[in-house]
Design a protein around this motif. Structure first.
Motif, mmCIF file in Angstrom:
data_model
loop_
_atom_site.group_PDB
_atom_site.id
_atom_site.type_symbol
_atom_site.label_atom_id
_atom_site.label_comp_id
_atom_site.label_asym_id
_atom_site.label_seq_id
_atom_site.Cartn_x
_atom_site.Cartn_y
_atom_site.Cartn_z
ATOM 1 N N LEU A 12 35.001 27.299 35.195
ATOM 2 C CA LEU A 12 36.178 28.089 35.179
ATOM 3 C C LEU A 12 37.533 27.456 34.265
ATOM 4 O O LEU A 12 38.515 27.645 34.170
ATOM 5 N N SER A 13 36.956 26.586 33.413
ATOM 6 C CA SER A 13 37.829 26.204 32.212
ATOM 7 C C SER A 13 38.311 27.280 31.288
ATOM 8 O O SER A 13 38.094 28.474 31.373
ATOM 9 N N GLU A 14 38.777 27.078 30.137
ATOM 10 C CA GLU A 14 39.310 27.933 29.086
ATOM 11 C C GLU A 14 38.174 29.049 28.965
ATOM 12 O O GLU A 14 37.278 28.959 28.452
ATOM 13 N N SER A 15 38.823 30.408 29.322
ATOM 14 C CA SER A 15 37.754 31.603 29.310
ATOM 15 C C SER A 15 38.622 32.667 29.320
ATOM 16 O O SER A 15 39.597 32.631 29.939
ATOM 17 N N THR A 16 37.880 33.947 28.924
ATOM 18 C CA THR A 16 38.572 35.115 29.199
ATOM 19 C C THR A 16 37.650 35.853 30.051
ATOM 20 O O THR A 16 36.249 35.997 29.926
ATOM 21 N N VAL A 17 38.018 36.587 31.072
ATOM 22 C CA VAL A 17 37.358 37.497 32.104
ATOM 23 C C VAL A 17 37.621 39.030 32.106
ATOM 24 O O VAL A 17 38.851 39.154 32.413
ATOM 25 N N THR A 18 36.759 39.732 32.126
ATOM 26 C CA THR A 18 37.270 41.123 32.251
ATOM 27 C C THR A 18 36.756 41.486 33.677
ATOM 28 O O THR A 18 35.680 41.245 34.220
ATOM 29 N N VAL A 19 37.873 42.098 34.393
ATOM 30 C CA VAL A 19 37.531 42.424 35.887
ATOM 31 C C VAL A 19 37.598 43.805 35.945
ATOM 32 O O VAL A 19 38.424 44.417 35.591
ATOM 33 N N ASP A 20 36.683 44.280 36.777
ATOM 34 C CA ASP A 20 36.677 45.839 37.130
ATOM 35 C C ASP A 20 36.446 45.881 38.528
ATOM 36 O O ASP A 20 35.238 45.371 38.968
ATOM 37 N N PHE A 21 37.186 46.626 39.292
ATOM 38 C CA PHE A 21 36.844 46.567 40.861
ATOM 39 C C PHE A 21 37.182 48.034 41.217
ATOM 40 O O PHE A 21 38.038 48.534 40.839
ATOM 41 N N ASP A 57 33.593 46.777 45.624
ATOM 42 C CA ASP A 57 32.680 46.600 44.553
ATOM 43 C C ASP A 57 33.367 45.913 43.423
ATOM 44 O O ASP A 57 34.388 46.374 43.128
ATOM 45 N N VAL A 58 33.037 44.682 42.966
ATOM 46 C CA VAL A 58 33.517 43.811 41.859
ATOM 47 C C VAL A 58 32.695 43.654 40.864
ATOM 48 O O VAL A 58 31.640 43.270 41.067
ATOM 49 N N ASN A 59 32.955 43.841 39.502
ATOM 50 C CA ASN A 59 32.397 43.433 38.476
ATOM 51 C C ASN A 59 33.035 42.512 37.539
ATOM 52 O O ASN A 59 34.180 43.099 37.323
ATOM 53 N N MET A 60 32.583 41.441 37.036
ATOM 54 C CA MET A 60 33.379 40.559 36.191
ATOM 55 C C MET A 60 32.548 39.945 35.067
ATOM 56 O O MET A 60 31.201 39.684 35.355
ATOM 57 N N THR A 61 33.032 40.039 33.809
ATOM 58 C CA THR A 61 32.163 39.560 32.770
ATOM 59 C C THR A 61 32.994 38.324 32.025
ATOM 60 O O THR A 61 34.258 38.653 31.789
ATOM 61 N N MET A 62 32.301 37.206 31.877
ATOM 62 C CA MET A 62 33.067 36.112 31.576
ATOM 63 C C MET A 62 32.643 35.850 29.753
ATOM 64 O O MET A 62 31.615 35.999 29.409
#
Length: 597
Positions: free
Chosen positions: A360-369, A422-427
């Motif tokens: 969970l270090s330096e990253s970009t996450v797209t969250v769709d819930f 419902d949760v969708n996440m892309t890292m």
């Protein structure tokens, strides 16, 4: 509240199930008849054989902590079972204690500072009161009780809730599974204020905590209480004290001390016992199949009904990590509790991300819930956003989910409903941020109602510049002179706006609580996204005094008439938004000149 669909799909199994053994309440000895020197026997399970074994109990005396406190029985345990375990263990709580074949109470708390063999017994009279307490959690607009499930009247007299003596160890050991170390730390921080402490790793005896309709329990059986089941589990185990047909009481002390509750009752299997220094031993047990509902969580223990099931909220979390070519979906079911749903939902989403991302270090996450709920028109509250962090991006990624669930559950006028999450996440391991460099309008002089196209230059992190064209319509009420526009990311609050807001005078609201709540939901849904480019009026360009506002209204009326006469479309304006592929990390301003109408 949503009831687990599988309960209904498997109802036929319940109707066809064979008769199971039932138990009735035995004769009891009231507290005022208990005397020091009495000898009895207690029953519990201590190993993976599942056999209920006896151990000897000698009554030492009664503990009276003063007016308003719950009286307790002090006793000492002995026998081969106790020698094998090294004393009274956490997890033995609820073990029934009999004298001359009559029930006197349940093992409750060890006295580790005196001896691992000395313990308290919760009197059975205090525990039996749990069956007479009101069960309001089972009677609401979402659950219709069966004809034989009447709401109990509040007894005339209840034992006061008081803490036990300071040197007693009266507490639940909470077992968890499915959580990695990061997820567990997050979970602990969220749940500890609600009474969840002393976590131990464990596993479930059923891979998905299946529903078992034909369960039966007997005094001395292991039992579980859980708040979430499935790919994630949080619960505790103890022992059944007494059974009366489908009603059970157990533990002899609280689970979380939450009162009238809506938790899972599960069967349980004992893995083994671990003796600890200073009497800190624990009976390790697994939370198994769902067999009923725990409806009381009180000082004297827990109570519930076999074959009656809690209202629940199913949650599904899908995590995609293209860099590692990984994709995983996690499913769990949360017992419906408005204090727990936001915290458990966020903890599950956070853990799912942590486990699948492997970092969970330096990253970009797209969250769709999506939250299926009755608080919004259409029945679905949805959000999509991007988050970036150099450290723990998971904390940011689940922030809006936690905020949304908390807001839904904070309705002060009526109980809101949540049907599912419902949760969708892309890292993405890349840093997907960009700074605003400039904004060039296609015209510098405008009139109220005009649309100006802004060519905005973005500087993505360590990538070539990009340009985006975003239209902005001048408010029809805009006065002549300079008009300052702020350009920023959707989640950022412009500095000028923050400064003026802090000095604003708060006036009493004329809206009803229901209207205020609806406005909060609307604001949450319409809040900008981090990857949106937003153009809006700077606060300095907004009229504030009654005289200025009156002039704005008159000006707007004239502009409307002019636009209508020319056949031009009247476009509501003051804010424009457009999605980008980056999280905007700064604010810039431009100034346009508004001509006189």
């Amino acid at each position: 509240m949503q009831v687990l669909l599988r309960f209904f799909l498997m109802a036929i199994a319940f109707l066809l199930s064979t008769a199971t053994q039932t138990f009735a309440m035995p004769e009891i000895i009231p507290l005022d008849k208990i005397q020091s020197g009495m000898s009895g026997v207690a029953y519990t399970i201590v190993d993976n054989t599942g056999v209920i074994k006896p151990f000897n109990v000698d009554i030492i005396g009664l503990m009276d902590n003063g007016k308003g406190s719950t009286k307790m029985i002090m006793a000492k345990a002995s026998g081969s079972v106790i020698e094998e375990t090294g004393g009274i263990l956490q997890g033995m709580s609820g073990s029934p204690v009999y004298v001359d074949g009559k029930l006197i109470g349940a093992v409750s708390a060890g006295l580790k500072e005196m001896s691992p063999y000395t313990f308290f017994i919760t009197p059975i009279e205090s525990m039996l009161e749990l069956w007479n307490l009101p069960d309001n959690k089972a009677v609401n607009k979402y659950i219709k009780p069966a004809e034989n499930e009447d709401v109990a009247e509040i007894p005339d007299k209840l034992e006061n809730i008081q803490p036990q003596p300071e040197n007693s160890e009266q507490k639940s050991v909470f077992f968890f599974s499915g959580f990695d170390s990061s997820g567990l730390n997050f979970l602990k921080n969220e749940l500890q204020p609600l009474g969840f402490k002393n976590f131990y790793a464990a596993s479930s005896s059923a891979s998905k905590n299946d529903i078992k309709f034909d369960a039966s329990l007997e005094p001395g059986s292991a039992i579980g209480v859980a708040v979430v089941c499935g790919d994630f589990l949080v619960g505790a185990t103890g022992t059944v004290t007494a059974v009366d047909d489908k009603r059970i009481i157990g533990f002899g002390h609280p689970f979380t001390h939450a009162g009238n509750v809506n938790f899972f009752m599960t069967d349980s299997y004992v893995v083994g016992s671990v003796s600890g220094a200073d009497g800190n031993g624990v009976k390790i047990a697994g939370v198994g199949n769902i067999i009923g509902r725990i409806n009381q969580d009180r000082e004297s223990g827990v109570a519930g009904l076999i074959g009656k099931f809690p209202s629940v909220v199913p949650i599904s979390v899908t995590i995609k990590n293209p860099a590692l070519n990984k994709s995983e979906t996690y499913n769990a079911t949360i017992a419906y509790n408005e204090n727990l749903i936001p915290k458990l939902g966020a903890s599950i989403a956070y853990t799912a991300l942590s486990k699948t991302a492997d970092s969970l270090s330096e990253s970009t996450v797209t969250v769709d819930f999506e939250i299926k709920t009755n608080v919004v028109e259409g029945g679905v509250l949805s959000r999509r956003n991007m988050f970036y962090s150099q450290a723990d991006v998971g904390q940011l990624a689940i922030s809006e989910l936690l905020q949304s669930l908390t807001l839904i559950c904070s309705n002060t006028t009526e109980e809101s409903n949540i049907f599912g999450i419902d949760v969708n996440m892309t890292m993405n391991p890349e840093r997907k941020t960009a700074s605003l460099i400039s904004a060039i309008p296609d015209k510098k002089k405008v009139k109220p109602g005009d649309t100006v196209n802004l060519t905005v230059t973005l500087q993505p992190y360590r990538k070539p510049e990009e340009r985006i064209i975003i239209p902005y319509t001048v408010p029809i009420s805009m006065k002549e002179g300079p008009m300052v526009l702020d350009l920023h990311g959707g989640s950022l609050v412009p500095v000028a706006k923050a400064t003026t807001a802090s000095a604003a005078v708060i006036t009493p609201s004329t809206s009803t609580p229901k209207e205020i709540y609806a406005e909060k939901i609307k604001k949450l849904v319409s809040t900008g996204k981090s990857n949106q480019l937003v153009v809006e009026l700077n606060s300095a360009s907004i009229s504030k005094t009654p005289k200025e506002i009156k002039k704005d209204l008159a000006r707007a009326k004239k502009v409307k008439a002019r636009l209508a006469k020319s056949g031009q479309k009247i476009t509501p304006a003051s804010v424009s938004k457009i999605d980008t592929g980056y999280i905007i990390d700064n604010v810039i301003q431009i100034t346009l000149n508004v001509d006189k109408i």
